[in-house]
Design an enzyme around this catalytic site. Structure first.
Site, short mmCIF file in Angstrom:
data_model
loop_
_atom_site.label_atom_id
_atom_site.label_comp_id
_atom_site.label_asym_id
_atom_site.label_seq_id
_atom_site.Cartn_x
_atom_site.Cartn_y
_atom_site.Cartn_z
N ILE A 2 -4.09 2.53 -0.84
CA ILE A 2 -4.20 1.87 -2.21
C ILE A 2 -3.05 1.15 -2.54
O ILE A 2 -1.90 1.68 -2.20
CB ILE A 2 -4.88 2.70 -3.17
CG1 ILE A 2 -3.98 4.03 -3.48
CG2 ILE A 2 -6.25 3.24 -2.50
CD1 ILE A 2 -4.53 4.51 -4.80
N LEU B 126 0.94 -1.31 0.07
CA LEU B 126 -0.18 -0.34 0.13
C LEU B 126 0.90 1.27 0.14
O LEU B 126 1.97 1.37 0.64
CB LEU B 126 -0.85 -0.05 1.29
CG LEU B 126 -1.92 -1.09 1.28
CD1 LEU B 126 -2.84 -1.00 2.78
CD2 LEU B 126 -2.87 -1.47 0.28
N ASP B 127 0.45 2.37 -0.65
CA ASP B 127 1.07 3.63 -0.69
C ASP B 127 0.33 4.40 0.75
O ASP B 127 -0.49 3.88 1.48
CB ASP B 127 0.75 4.40 -1.92
CG ASP B 127 -0.65 4.97 -2.23
OD1 ASP B 127 -1.39 4.60 -1.22
OD2 ASP B 127 -0.71 5.34 -3.32
N GLN B 128 0.74 5.50 0.75
CA GLN B 128 0.50 6.48 2.07
C GLN B 128 -1.16 6.73 1.76
O GLN B 128 -1.77 7.22 3.07
CB GLN B 128 1.06 7.80 1.78
CG GLN B 128 0.86 8.59 0.76
CD GLN B 128 1.89 9.48 0.22
OE1 GLN B 128 2.99 9.36 0.53
NE2 GLN B 128 1.65 10.79 -0.48
#
Length: 163
Positions: A47, A42-44
């Site tokens: 997602i 996941l990113d920040q």
């Protein structure tokens, strides 16, 4: 300033036998893998990071390679890959990757992968990729003869299962 260039038109599956000298159609059926999004993908924003989708698609391609009969020492090299992002995956989403070789030429294998969110099978991503065999000087080689015959065998067994 470089002129804007349009991408080449997508390749279409030709209706040639795989054992012809000009190349031909690929696999009839898709190979499917079910996975779940992991925390570190996941990113920040919570997602799946867009670079992770390349790993998902490569996983699918390698499974198809192994199904055809390649070993770790004889795997083709990824030449190009394009992605069409439709909807994001999120934490703990379960998803299905469906991949296949949709066409083969004397020197290239053309893949397509689709990622669907489960359980409703919502389309998440479309991927097209091209793989080649390279010699020690990084020049393309012809496909090994067993590749096309193995694809033909898989297609024949798929047709028999449908009867």
């Amino acid at each position: 300033m470089l002129p804007h260039r349009l991408p080449p038109p997508s390749r279409r599956c030709r209706r040639l036998a795989c054992n012809s000298s000009k190349g031909g159609k690929g696999m009839v059926r898709f190979h499917a893998i079910e996975l779940q999004v992991r925390e570190y993908e996941l990113d920040q924003f919570g997602i799946v990071n867009n670079a992770v989708y390349a790993n998902y698609c490569e996983t699918s391609m390698f499974q198809v390679f192994y199904m055809i009969g390649f070993s770790d020492e004889t795997l083709p090299t990824l030449l190009e890959s394009s992605y069409k992002f439709i909807s994001p995956l999120r934490k703990r989403d379960r998803f299905l990757i469906k991949g296949r070789i949709y066409e083969c030429s004397p020197a290239r294998l053309y893949f397509e992968n689709f990622i669907f969110r489960l359980p409703n099978k919502e389309l998440i991503l479309e991927n097209k990729a091209t793989a080649v065999f390279l010699d020690k000087s990084s020049h393309p080689l012809r496909l090994p003869p067993f590749v096309k015959s193995r694809i033909d065998e898989l297609n024949k067994s798929d047709k028999q299962h449908l009867l």
